[in-house]
Design an enzyme around this catalytic site. Structure first.
Site, mmCIF file in Angstrom:
data_model
loop_
_atom_site.group_PDB
_atom_site.id
_atom_site.type_symbol
_atom_site.label_atom_id
_atom_site.label_comp_id
_atom_site.label_asym_id
_atom_site.label_seq_id
_atom_site.Cartn_x
_atom_site.Cartn_y
_atom_site.Cartn_z
ATOM 1 N N CYS A 1 0.844 -1.197 0.000
ATOM 2 C CA CYS A 1 0.000 0.000 0.000
ATOM 3 C C CYS A 1 0.883 1.253 0.000
ATOM 4 O O CYS A 1 1.537 1.540 -0.986
ATOM 5 C CB CYS A 1 -0.974 -0.047 1.168
ATOM 6 N N HIS B 1 -3.301 -5.842 1.118
ATOM 7 C CA HIS B 1 -2.593 -6.045 2.381
ATOM 8 C C HIS B 1 -2.505 -7.530 2.770
ATOM 9 O O HIS B 1 -3.384 -8.028 3.487
ATOM 10 C CB HIS B 1 -3.323 -5.294 3.503
ATOM 11 N N GLU C 1 -0.606 -8.786 4.981
ATOM 12 C CA GLU C 1 -0.389 -8.867 6.431
ATOM 13 C C GLU C 1 -1.711 -8.832 7.195
ATOM 14 O O GLU C 1 -1.734 -9.166 8.387
ATOM 15 C CB GLU C 1 0.541 -7.736 6.896
#
Length: 227
Positions: free
Chosen positions: A86, A194, A196
């Protein structure tokens, strides 16, 4: 394996990255403040999402001028894996570590939801644990995620198989549905979604964990198997 999570003023996904590396993956990780950073001795570098410097000028533009970017370029040249997610992707673009630029989303709105991605290239150190053309569910959260490059750059990305992830249904207008690209050397990956935030089933998807597992597997093959 030891990860460095670089923290800029305005980063807000740094703890997510730290959790993915340390708790979900079970490896060492440090949160590194950008002004005090020494990236020597780390096996991989993670640049998290957020709003570095409040996204003034352009997303990632001010962060790309900080001294730590010189270290990032040095580590990239050495072949150290670097993952920018991002705002981290935006910083990699602004610093020239990856080609192209980010525009506002086509609908001019902030978007935050899960998207299905297609694994276009599973022959990288970041995607080796995925199947080719595997469909994965990874969340997005961005306002300037509309990836742009000129025709020459796009042709080069396609020719070198540098397009790693595409959107199954393009949410933001990105050229060629691009969600993530890698450098020619194969050790710097930038992506808007994302991973994560998708490392446990509790988070509605654990599809992102394979990305971090891929990094670990490739590091072990290089540093442990040959030891």
């Amino acid at each position: 394996m030891k990860f460095a999570v670089v923290v800029f003023p305005g980063s807000n996904c740094d703890r997510d990255m730290y959790y993915a590396a340390k708790d979900a993956l079970g490896e060492e990780a440090d949160l590194i403040w950008y002004k005090e950073a020494n990236l020597d001795g780390y096996d991989a570098i993670l640049i998290p999402g957020g709003f570095s410097y409040g996204d003034y000028l352009r997303s990632g533009a001010i962060a790309s001028t900080s001294d730590i970017v010189t270290q990032l370029k040095q580590q990239a040249e050495k072949g150290v894996p670097i993952l920018g997610v991002c705002n981290g992707f935006q910083i990699l673009l602004e610093s020239g570590l990856l080609p192209g630029a980010m525009l506002r989303n086509q609908n001019l709105k902030f978007m935050c939801h899960f998207e299905e991605l297609v694994v276009e290239n599973n022959q990288t150190i970041f995607t080796s644990e995925y199947e080719q053309e595997e469909i994965v569910s990874i969340p997005i959260a961005h306002n300037e995620g509309n990836y742009y490059c000129d025709d020459e750059t796009r042709a080069k990305l396609e020719e070198n198989n540098q397009i790693v992830f595409t959107y199954k249904t393009n949410p933001n207008g990105s050229v060629s549905d691009i969600a993530g690209i890698i450098n020619e050397k194969g050790n710097v990956l930038g992506m808007m979604p994302h991973p994560e935030r998708a490392v446990e089933a509790l988070l509605s998807s654990d599809d992102g964990l394979k990305l971090f597992q891929s990094m670990l597997v490739n590091w072990r093959e290089k540093h442990v198997a040959g030891a």
